[in-house]
Enzyme design. Structure first.
Site, PDB file in Angstrom:
ATOM      1  N   HIS A 163       0.846  -1.206   0.000  1.00 26.69           N
ATOM      2  CA  HIS A 163       0.000   0.000   0.000  1.00 26.69           C
ATOM      3  C   HIS A 163       0.877   1.250   0.000  1.00 26.69           C
ATOM      4  O   HIS A 163       0.685   2.161  -0.798  1.00 26.69           O
ATOM      5  CB  HIS A 163      -0.902  -0.023   1.238  1.00 26.69           C
ATOM      6  CG  HIS A 163      -1.707   1.223   1.444  1.00 26.69           C
ATOM      7  ND1 HIS A 163      -3.032   1.341   1.061  1.00 26.69           N
ATOM      8  CD2 HIS A 163      -1.362   2.420   1.984  1.00 26.69           C
ATOM      9  CE1 HIS A 163      -3.467   2.560   1.356  1.00 26.69           C
ATOM     10  NE2 HIS A 163      -2.478   3.245   1.910  1.00 26.69           N
ATOM     11  N   HIS A 212      -5.168   7.701  -2.049  1.00 24.00           N
ATOM     12  CA  HIS A 212      -6.100   6.679  -1.553  1.00 24.00           C
ATOM     13  C   HIS A 212      -7.247   6.470  -2.519  1.00 24.00           C
ATOM     14  O   HIS A 212      -7.647   7.356  -3.229  1.00 24.00           O
ATOM     15  CB  HIS A 212      -6.623   7.063  -0.179  1.00 24.00           C
ATOM     16  CG  HIS A 212      -5.620   6.768   0.895  1.00 24.00           C
ATOM     17  ND1 HIS A 212      -5.567   7.474   2.068  1.00 24.00           N
ATOM     18  CD2 HIS A 212      -4.616   5.862   0.951  1.00 24.00           C
ATOM     19  CE1 HIS A 212      -4.568   7.017   2.831  1.00 24.00           C
ATOM     20  NE2 HIS A 212      -3.968   6.041   2.156  1.00 24.00           N
TER      21      HIS A 212
END
Lengths: 79, 404
Positions: free
Chosen positions: B121, B131
């Site tokens: 991530h 995001h």
């Protein structure tokens, strides 16, 4: 289930810090408390929309649950 | 997916990284492997190549730290913020920091955080992704403990990173350079040939292309399992879900991962016990119970708990009859009847499918109960059966539900 008052204040503080960290919420000290809450409610709405929650602007349980999930430190939105 | 303001990216394909320190929670070799695997996720879908260096400044500097660590974003102790990373750029740009107050683990457990998952991530940020609000995407902001054995990027992540760097060049889908560790050198020249020591071939490499979802109207389309769920009908094949809902006219395409990230794709059977708001999924000799998105605790359980003999290692299909509260399990050329009220298999079973369901071939791939009929799927055909009379009404194509 209704939340106990003390817990409520704690949660509000937590939510405020969350929104400051990840949703660019800047708490502007104003004379009108109602305006503060409005600003925060806007940011809660933004966060609820991002996570696909029901957009109410209220700090309900589901919203708080997501705020308390472990997560990445990069903001979700930024000015 | 989203990117950072002004869409910062690396203006080159060869990007270097350096691991500055380690967490005591894991073996150093496991930290290195987790990070190399995380880089491999992104290199397999872009032209980017990642080279590890051991000295000096790298594009992406990776470190573990607690609390205040010389940037404006102090960590907050256990839980809360797990890590953060900076968008591509000079200096701190691209760097990834991991909160040492977390318990970092090699595998997904409920007592710690999988370093590979979090690193993958954060490296998305290091490469320029911000995001995503797509639930199930790697770039979704909250940590999701999923099985990482054959972890694949979500389509949203692939779309995002390829919007920044484009798809991989055909021959460039090579494993990350400098894996495993090599002698520390000042900088590995970008044009150095790729060396992978015979000692440690990368064993888990993410395939660069996830299998494609078959077309809705493919005449040969077959299904692994089908079930209703809160008024909708879900059709499963490999990791894909076709979702038919009364709330929207089009068939929606999803993946199992996007609904139930911790369930492995490729169900054998599924059925809903509607009055309990509960769907059961079957794979091999295990089954899971879900209610909406959440998986009931205590699962998976062995199918023997339902009363199957040990000789039955998997089931082919299942359908629940809401009127009689019986669930029919199809296995090979036989079927069982399970009483949901008593939670026990009925006597006198298994029976031959051919004996009670004339004209229906086996094995049954999937079964569905809807509007008082059973729909029993075999290959690309489905048989509409009157449940009470067990009488075959008509034969249709399996994908007739998709308005082809």
């Amino acid at each position: 289930f209704p939340v106990a008052p003390e817990k409520e204040k704690e949660d509000l503080q937590f939510a405020k810090k969350y929104l400051e960290s990840f949703y660019d919420f800047k708490e502007e000290k104003t004379l009108f408390r109602a305006k503060d809450l409005n600003q925060m409610s806007d940011k809660i709405r933004e966060m609820q929309s991002f996570f696909g929650l029901e957009v109410t602007g209220e700090l309900n349980h589901k919203t708080l649950d997501i705020m308390k999930q472990p997560r990445c430190g990069v903001p979700d939105v930024r000015s | 997916y989203s990117t950072f303001p002004h869409t910062p990216t690396w203006k080159k394909e060869d990007v270097t990284y350096r691991i500055l320190n380690y967490t005591p929670d894991m073996l150093q070799a496991d930290v290195e492997e987790a990070i190399a695997r995380a880089f491999q996720l992104w290199s397999s879908v872009t032209p980017l190549r990642f080279t590890r260096v051991y000295n000096g400044q790298a594009d992406i500097m990776i470190s573990f730290a607690s609390g205040f660590h010389n940037d404006f974003y102090s960590f907050d102790g256990p839980g809360g913020t797990l890590a953060h990373a900076y968008a591509p750029g000079s200096g701190i740009g691209g760097d990834a920091h991991f909160d040492e107050d977390e318990n970092w683990t090699k595998f997904t457990t409920y007592s710690g955080y999988n370093l590979f998952l979090v690193a993958a991530h954060e490296l998305g940020h290091s490469l320029g992704l911000s995001h995503s609000n797509v639930f199930g995407a790697l770039m979704y902001p909250t940590y999701m403990p999923v099985d990482t054995r054959d972890y694949q990027l979500h389509q949203d992540d692939i779309d995002g990173i390829q919007a920044l760097y484009g798809p991989p060049k055909e021959s460039s889908a090579l494993p990350t350079k400098a894996f495993p560790p090599q002698e520390p050198t000042e900088m590995i020249p970008a044009e150095a040939p790729t060396e992978t020591s015979p000692r440690e071939e990368p064993t888990e490499t993410t395939p660069s292309k996830p299998p494609q979802r078959p077309d809705d109207c493919d005449p040969h389309l077959t299904f692994d399992a089908i079930t209703t769920l809160r008024g909708e009908t879900l059709f499963f094949k490999d990791r894909y879900v076709w979702r038919k809902s009364p709330y929207f006219s089009e068939i929606e395409h999803d993946t199992i991962f996007s609904f139930w990230p911790s369930l492995i794709a490729g169900f054998d059977a599924a059925y809903e016990v509607d009055n309990k708001d509960r769907v059961l999924f079957f794979k091999d000799d295990q089954y899971w119970a879900v209610s909406g998105y959440s998986i009931e605790s205590g699962f998976p359980r062995p199918i023997q708990n339902l009363g199957f003999p040990t000789s039955v290692r998997k089931i082919d299909a299942a359908a629940h009859d809401q009127n009689t509260k019986r669930t029919y399990f199809f296995v090979g050329n036989k079927y069982w009847s399970f009483n949901e009220n008593t939670q026990s298999m009925e006597r006198g079973y298994p029976r031959k499918i051919a004996a009670d369901f004339q004209g229906i071939s086996h094995p049954v791939n999937a079964a569905l109960q809807k509007n008082g009929y059973f729909y029993i799927f075999h290959g690309s055909n489905q048989y509409e059966v009157d449940i009470k009379k067990k009488k075959l009404i008509r034969i249709m194509k399996s994908n007739s539900w998709f308005d082809c």
